[in-house]
Design a protein around this motif. Structure first.
Motif, PDB file in Angstrom:
ATOM      1  N   LEU A 193       1.289  -1.848   0.359  1.00 24.93           N
ATOM      2  CA  LEU A 193       0.160  -0.262   0.110  1.00 24.93           C
ATOM      3  C   LEU A 193       0.710   1.704  -0.510  1.00 24.93           C
ATOM      4  O   LEU A 193       1.659   1.547   0.986  1.00 24.93           O
ATOM      5  N   SER A 194       0.858   2.002  -0.981  1.00 27.39           N
ATOM      6  CA  SER A 194       1.286   3.390  -0.988  1.00 27.39           C
ATOM      7  C   SER A 194       0.678   4.207  -1.216  1.00 27.39           C
ATOM      8  O   SER A 194      -0.895   4.229  -2.174  1.00 27.39           O
ATOM      9  N   VAL A 230     -10.571   3.352   6.195  1.00 31.94           N
ATOM     10  CA  VAL A 230     -11.965   3.945   6.689  1.00 31.94           C
ATOM     11  C   VAL A 230     -12.918   3.986   4.715  1.00 31.94           C
ATOM     12  O   VAL A 230     -13.717   4.540   5.645  1.00 31.94           O
ATOM     13  N   THR A 231     -12.736   3.652   4.808  1.00 25.61           N
ATOM     14  CA  THR A 231     -12.796   4.330   3.276  1.00 25.61           C
ATOM     15  C   THR A 231     -12.800   5.858   2.857  1.00 25.61           C
ATOM     16  O   THR A 231     -13.624   6.061   1.623  1.00 25.61           O
ATOM     17  N   ILE A 232     -12.275   6.896   3.561  1.00 27.37           N
ATOM     18  CA  ILE A 232     -12.372   8.193   3.379  1.00 27.37           C
ATOM     19  C   ILE A 232     -11.701   8.329   1.649  1.00 27.37           C
ATOM     20  O   ILE A 232     -11.834   9.542   1.215  1.00 27.37           O
ATOM     21  N   MET A 233     -10.289   7.882   1.962  1.00 28.43           N
ATOM     22  CA  MET A 233      -9.106   8.168   0.828  1.00 28.43           C
ATOM     23  C   MET A 233      -9.168   6.945  -0.031  1.00 28.43           C
ATOM     24  O   MET A 233      -8.664   5.727   1.008  1.00 28.43           O
ATOM     25  N   LYS A 234      -8.637   7.003  -1.239  1.00 28.28           N
ATOM     26  CA  LYS A 234      -8.369   6.150  -2.010  1.00 28.28           C
ATOM     27  C   LYS A 234      -6.613   6.242  -1.645  1.00 28.28           C
ATOM     28  O   LYS A 234      -5.528   6.776  -2.133  1.00 28.28           O
ATOM     29  N   PRO A 235      -6.172   4.803  -1.862  1.00 29.82           N
ATOM     30  CA  PRO A 235      -4.754   4.766  -1.882  1.00 29.82           C
ATOM     31  C   PRO A 235      -3.830   4.656  -3.483  1.00 29.82           C
ATOM     32  O   PRO A 235      -4.925   4.719  -4.403  1.00 29.82           O
TER      33      PRO A 235
END
Length: 296
Positions: A8-9, A49-54
């Motif tokens: 994950l980055s 928590v799905t607020i931001m996408k990797p």
């Protein structure tokens, strides 16, 4: 329950790398995410928590892919962000009732019972009629804790949860999380306060500058500092030199000057005594020495 994070980055538009190739497995119980401010902890939390996408990599939550099953994952979550906000016109119980409704508690009678139960648990029952914006800073934080937990989530993500809490409130919160961790749930606790991790977490990860530096039990981290934590009774010029050369953990006045605890590979002080490290010693040793030399 299980969270699997692979490669994950996260890179922001300005080119800053907030996370780089994070690989973690998080299972039932209490998991601590430790690191200094700016280490990437909040970014990782927001992704989970799905607020931001990797930018790259993948996350699976109990078999659900974060990129494809965001709705299903959100149903499992309870989240307390570092910057917790609420509707200021609502009374304390009204806000918690609203949060319970959003979490899926549709039966009003059951929901109101839950509201009173959680207000009691976090010590806010006596101010249930007070408008939320009139609560003290610590009370607002406790209200945030209650809203994260009221829906009986399977995954509880809390970011710097004890900020603004006094020692008694911190103990109350840790006890609540300890009780919940005995169930079939994952509790992910992010903090830069070592005491919050040492007392409740059986496993932890250390982030520094967006990279994963350590993953394992608190005991394993403490073991890495063994032989590098010292106590010195000193005064005058030597005391000033020690402060310049080593990471000082604590300084206590004594009859002859100061009783100083510090970390270092070797200590250049004639009366230095090696002492048994704790998690705070290990964390400071890691931050001061091991990251710099890329040995972790």
């Amino acid at each position: 329950m299980k969270i699997t994070i692979e490669d994950l980055s996260k890179e922001y538009k300005n080119g800053k790398l907030a996370l780089t190739d994070i690989n973690l497995e998080i299972e039932n119980g209490m998991f601590g995410l430790l690191g200094p401010n700016g280490a990437g902890k909040s970014t990782l939390m927001r992704i989970l928590v799905t607020i931001m996408k990797p930018t790259t990599g993948s996350v699976k939550v109990n078999g659900f892919d974060l990129a494809k099953n965001r709705g299903e994952i959100r149903k499992m979550l309870g989240y307390l962000p570092q910057d917790f906000r609420f509707f200021t016109k609502l009374r304390t119980w009204e806000f918690l009732d609203y949060a319970a409704s959003l979490s899926g508690l549709k039966n009003k009678k059951v929901r109101l019972q839950k509201v009173d139960e959680w207000l009691e648990k976090v010590g806010l029952f006596d101010v249930r009629e007070r408008h939320a914006n009139k609560l003290s800073g610590g009370m607002k934080r406790r209200l945030g804790i209650a809203q994260a937990l009221i829906g009986d989530p399977q995954i509880i993500v809390v970011d710097e949860p004890t900020t603004g809490l006094d020692p008694e409130e911190r103990i109350r919160f840790r006890n609540i999380l300890s009780e919940l961790s005995q169930k079939d749930v994952i509790i992910l606790l992010s903090t830069h306060i070592v005491g919050d991790i040492s007392s409740v977490c059986s496993d932890l990860a250390l982030l520094d500058r967006g990279t994963l530096q350590f993953n394992g039990s608190p005991e394993k981290l403490v073991e890495k500092a063994r032989g590098h934590v010292w106590q010195v009774n000193t005064s005058g010029v030597e005391y000033d030199l020690l402060k310049e050369k080593y990471a000082v953990i604590s300084t206590i006045p004594s009859e002859d000057g100061w009783e100083v605890q510090l970390v270092g590979k070797e200590i250049d002080a004639k009366n230095a005594i090696e002492i048994e490290p704790n998690l705070e010693h290990a964390y400071v040793y890691f931050m001061e020495y091991l990251t710099e030399h890329n040995k972790f």
